[in-house]
Design an enzyme around this catalytic site. Structure first.
Site, PDB file in Angstrom:
ATOM      1  N   GLU A   1      -2.501  -1.486  -3.251  1.00  0.00           N
ATOM      2  CA  GLU A   1      -3.656  -0.888  -2.630  1.00  0.00           C
ATOM      3  C   GLU A   1      -3.370   0.545  -2.823  1.00  0.00           C
ATOM      4  O   GLU A   1      -2.255   0.787  -2.506  1.00  0.00           O
ATOM      5  CB  GLU A   1      -4.034  -1.153  -1.291  1.00  0.00           C
ATOM      6  CG  GLU A   1      -4.207  -2.692  -0.918  1.00  0.00           C
ATOM      7  CD  GLU A   1      -4.159  -2.866   0.596  1.00  0.00           C
ATOM      8  OE1 GLU A   1      -4.481  -3.958   1.068  1.00  0.00           O
ATOM      9  OE2 GLU A   1      -3.675  -1.979   1.432  1.00  0.00           O
TER      10      GLU A   1
ATOM     11  N   HIS B   1       0.653  -1.076  -0.021  1.00  0.00           N
ATOM     12  CA  HIS B   1       0.023  -0.023   0.030  1.00  0.00           C
ATOM     13  C   HIS B   1       0.856   1.133  -0.084  1.00  0.00           C
ATOM     14  O   HIS B   1       1.175   1.563   1.175  1.00  0.00           O
ATOM     15  CB  HIS B   1      -1.157   0.074   1.127  1.00  0.00           C
ATOM     16  CG  HIS B   1      -1.956   1.034   1.268  1.00  0.00           C
ATOM     17  ND1 HIS B   1      -3.184   0.812   1.887  1.00  0.00           N
ATOM     18  CD2 HIS B   1      -2.077   2.434   0.920  1.00  0.00           C
ATOM     19  CE1 HIS B   1      -3.886   1.696   1.448  1.00  0.00           C
ATOM     20  NE2 HIS B   1      -3.551   2.684   1.019  1.00  0.00           N
TER      21      HIS B   1
ATOM     22  N   HIS C   1      -8.186  -6.525   6.756  1.00  0.00           N
ATOM     23  CA  HIS C   1      -7.823  -5.215   7.771  1.00  0.00           C
ATOM     24  C   HIS C   1      -8.264  -6.012   9.246  1.00  0.00           C
ATOM     25  O   HIS C   1      -9.202  -6.664   9.753  1.00  0.00           O
ATOM     26  CB  HIS C   1      -8.685  -4.049   7.861  1.00  0.00           C
ATOM     27  CG  HIS C   1      -7.867  -2.868   8.156  1.00  0.00           C
ATOM     28  ND1 HIS C   1      -7.393  -2.365   9.160  1.00  0.00           N
ATOM     29  CD2 HIS C   1      -7.457  -2.115   7.171  1.00  0.00           C
ATOM     30  CE1 HIS C   1      -6.764  -1.515   9.054  1.00  0.00           C
ATOM     31  NE2 HIS C   1      -6.536  -1.108   7.753  1.00  0.00           N
TER      32      HIS C   1
HETATM   33  N1  PXP Z   1      -6.553  -4.054   3.019  1.00  0.00           N
HETATM   34  C1  PXP Z   1      -6.492  -2.628   3.232  1.00  0.00           C
HETATM   35  C2  PXP Z   1      -7.361  -1.923   2.119  1.00  0.00           C
HETATM   36  C3  PXP Z   1      -5.544  -2.280   3.945  1.00  0.00           C
HETATM   37  O1  PXP Z   1      -5.340  -0.796   3.916  1.00  0.00           O
HETATM   38  C4  PXP Z   1      -4.609  -2.872   4.922  1.00  0.00           C
HETATM   39  C5  PXP Z   1      -3.860  -2.108   5.866  1.00  0.00           C
HETATM   40  O2  PXP Z   1      -2.908  -1.468   4.847  1.00  0.00           O
HETATM   41  C6  PXP Z   1      -5.239  -4.395   4.958  1.00  0.00           C
HETATM   42  C7  PXP Z   1      -5.901  -4.943   4.212  1.00  0.00           C
HETATM   43  C8  PXP Z   1      -4.324  -5.107   5.864  1.00  0.00           C
HETATM   44  O3  PXP Z   1      -4.738  -4.684   7.291  1.00  0.00           O
HETATM   45  P1  PXP Z   1      -3.738  -5.155   8.393  1.00  0.00           P
HETATM   46  O4  PXP Z   1      -2.374  -4.371   8.372  1.00  0.00           O
HETATM   47  O5  PXP Z   1      -4.789  -4.834   9.867  1.00  0.00           O
HETATM   48  O6  PXP Z   1      -3.779  -6.864   8.389  1.00  0.00           O
END
Ligand code: PXP
Length: 246
Positions: free
Chosen positions: A74, A43, A196
């Site tokens: 992302e 990301h 997430h």
């Molecule tokens: N999905 C998206 C759109 C995110 O922004 C993130 C964090 O960058 C994640 C998934 C992954 O989340 P986590 O780091 O809490 O596993």
């Protein structure tokens, strides 16, 4: 089967702390793949505090070495992001509505308000053969516009599920079951991702209950777990050296 895409942003954050190349993001990502990841997610945020746009090419080259490993990028689709992502051509782009200063993604798209914008952006990626997923809240509100927007996938934002899981897992998952049923009925061609705050405690239950999830992307908890599970062996290795001097 659900694919595990490992988000390597936190490894990049540690690397950036010293301004050196340790840990080396490509080596870490290679290890993630060799130890069992099905994909690598990054990301790159506008301030590049984690993954930098200059990391993308090398990570794409790495994932290209493996037949079934996917590269997912992302981000908020600014003009710069769109251009950089089309140049790199990952397998999937996941569009998030984050403002530039966001600490982390904290809500999904309002598909009603952003209908025209998302439709245009998705068409640009599609013309370049890049699969598009969009980040959505666990609610069918605003989702009827998916008829026009037509993403290939949606990613369910699982923060609320993770937050409520410890208190009551049945009620934590309820809105996710509802939105999944709505999507299956109204948009059978749109596939499902999730991400997430997923972790070793809450991941199994959501996958048992929503078997349609094609991919989970996990970063923060996985990096914390790696520290936890690796700490004992690491300290033992240092102790060998320090005790040697005594
Ligand atoms: N999905 C998206 C759109 C995110 O922004 C993130 C964090 O960058 C994640 C998934 C992954 O989340 P986590 O780091 O809490 O596993």
């Amino acid at each position: 089967m659900t694919s595990l895409s490992i988000n390597v942003n936190k490894f990049a954050l540690i690397r950036n702390a010293r301004g050196t190349n340790m840990p080396n993001l490509v080596d870490i990502s290679k290890k993630c793949i060799e130890y069992g990841a099905d994909g690598i997610t990054v990301h790159p945020r506008p301030d590049e505090r984690h993954v930098k746009f200059s990391d993308l090419e090398e990570l794409k080259n790495l994932t290209d070495n493996y037949e079934k490993i996917e590269f997912n990028i992302e981000g908020y689709p600014s003009d710069n992001f769109i251009k950089r992502i089309i140049d790199v051509s990952p397998d999937q782009v996941t569009l998030v509505p984050d403002p530039p200063e966001a600490l982390t993604s904290s809500f999904g798209w309002n598909c009603e308000e952003n209908k025209n914008f998302l439709t245009d952006v998705i068409n640009k990626f599609r013309e370049n053969d890049i699969r598009v997923s969009i980040f959505i809240n666990p609610s069918s509100e605003t989702l009827s516009k998916l008829h026009t927007i037509k993403p290939d996938r949606v990613e369910l934002y699982t923060y609320d599920y993770a937050k409520n899981f410890n208190e009551n897992k049945e009620s934590a998952i309820k809105p996710y079951l509802e939105v999944t049923n709505y999507l299956k009925k109204e948009f059978p061609h749109i596939s499902l991702n999730a991400g997430h705050d997923l972790n070793l405690h809450n991941l199994g239950y959501i996958l048992e209950n929503i078997s349609e999830i094609k991919e989970v992307s996990i970063g923060h908890a996985l990096v914390c777990d790696s520290i936890d599970f690796g700490l004992k062996q690491t300290i033992a290795k240092y102790n060998i050296l320090t005790q040697h001097q005594k």
